[in-house]
Design a protein around this motif. Sequence first.
Motif, mmCIF file in Angstrom:
data_model
loop_
_atom_site.group_PDB
_atom_site.id
_atom_site.type_symbol
_atom_site.label_atom_id
_atom_site.label_comp_id
_atom_site.label_asym_id
_atom_site.label_seq_id
_atom_site.Cartn_x
_atom_site.Cartn_y
_atom_site.Cartn_z
ATOM 1 N N SER A 32 110.491 111.618 107.822
ATOM 2 C CA SER A 32 109.979 110.566 106.926
ATOM 3 C C SER A 32 108.966 109.667 107.641
ATOM 4 N N SER B 18 105.141 109.510 106.206
ATOM 5 C CA SER B 18 104.567 108.227 105.768
ATOM 6 C C SER B 18 103.311 107.878 106.569
ATOM 7 N N TRP C 40 118.805 97.822 101.342
ATOM 8 C CA TRP C 40 117.661 96.908 101.238
ATOM 9 C C TRP C 40 118.088 95.488 101.544
ATOM 10 N N SER D 252 109.944 89.978 101.423
ATOM 11 C CA SER D 252 109.902 91.364 100.945
ATOM 12 C C SER D 252 111.217 92.046 101.318
ATOM 13 N N HIS D 253 111.575 93.050 100.527
ATOM 14 C CA HIS D 253 112.776 93.828 100.843
ATOM 15 C C HIS D 253 112.398 95.027 101.712
ATOM 16 N N TYR E 69 114.159 98.396 104.219
ATOM 17 C CA TYR E 69 115.329 99.269 104.262
ATOM 18 C C TYR E 69 115.911 99.348 105.678
ATOM 19 N N GLU F 221 108.951 103.252 107.040
ATOM 20 C CA GLU F 221 108.669 104.530 106.362
ATOM 21 C C GLU F 221 109.580 104.755 105.156
ATOM 22 N N LYS F 222 110.646 103.932 105.045
ATOM 23 C CA LYS F 222 111.563 104.071 103.899
ATOM 24 C C LYS F 222 111.538 102.809 103.037
ATOM 25 N N SER F 223 110.547 101.943 103.290
ATOM 26 C CA SER F 223 110.535 100.620 102.648
ATOM 27 C C SER F 223 109.435 100.460 101.600
ATOM 28 N N ASP F 224 109.111 101.553 100.930
ATOM 29 C CA ASP F 224 108.213 101.502 99.780
ATOM 30 C C ASP F 224 106.840 100.924 100.148
ATOM 31 N N LYS F 225 106.178 100.266 99.204
ATOM 32 C CA LYS F 225 104.778 99.837 99.404
ATOM 33 C C LYS F 225 104.602 98.874 100.567
ATOM 34 N N LEU G 54 104.825 100.716 103.830
ATOM 35 C CA LEU G 54 103.597 101.489 104.087
ATOM 36 C C LEU G 54 102.456 100.565 104.504
#
Length: 208
Positions: A15, A19, A128, A147-148, A150, A192-196, A199
């Motif tokens: 992942s 990403s 999260w 921000s949230h 992971y 890499e697992k924390s959405d926008k 990224l």
Amino acid sequence: MKVTIVDYNSGNISSVINSFKEVAQDKVNIEVTSDLNKIKLSDKVVLPGQGSFKSCVEALNKINGLSDTLNEFAIMYKKPLLGICVGLQMFADIGYEEIETEGLGWISGKVAKIDNQNGKYKLPHIGWNQISIVKDSKIFKDVENNSHMYFVHSYEFIPEDKKVILATTDYSTNIVCSVEKENIFGTQFHPEKSDKMGLKIIDNFISL
């Protein structure tokens, strides 16, 4: 520009690779390797880490010369390096997971078990959680406070110098979840697992 993700057999890093490739597209060359010469010739390095502090340090030390090469890259030549999860924890002098284990010693401090207040908080801390950004940093450019992100961890990095702390998260206590010292950056959460927003942090690191 070449960004190298260090693959030293520390668990599944697919992942992380995916990403970084997604963010970089064709603008940046992303290489995944433990080849010392390729690491030396990189512009930036990513040090992921999954599993225990002890198992990651041991995996790193199994590859002859890798610790020295990373040390040269980050400490001597001061090139940008990003540690993720246990990759960040290994910046510490010492870790107390399983047995007392020496870290890379790049940022003075220790890695200790999260105080779960006698079972009131579940360990590992999975899922999260909001982060509180306490200091401006290039890697948090355009990332909203609270921000949230992971998380998956039972141990936390406790740096001696509080000036290196970029962000904290509230889980049982105030846990350090991102640090910066000159050219060295780290996140306890998994961008890499924390959405926008995750990224965006990767994008910011690539763009440094």
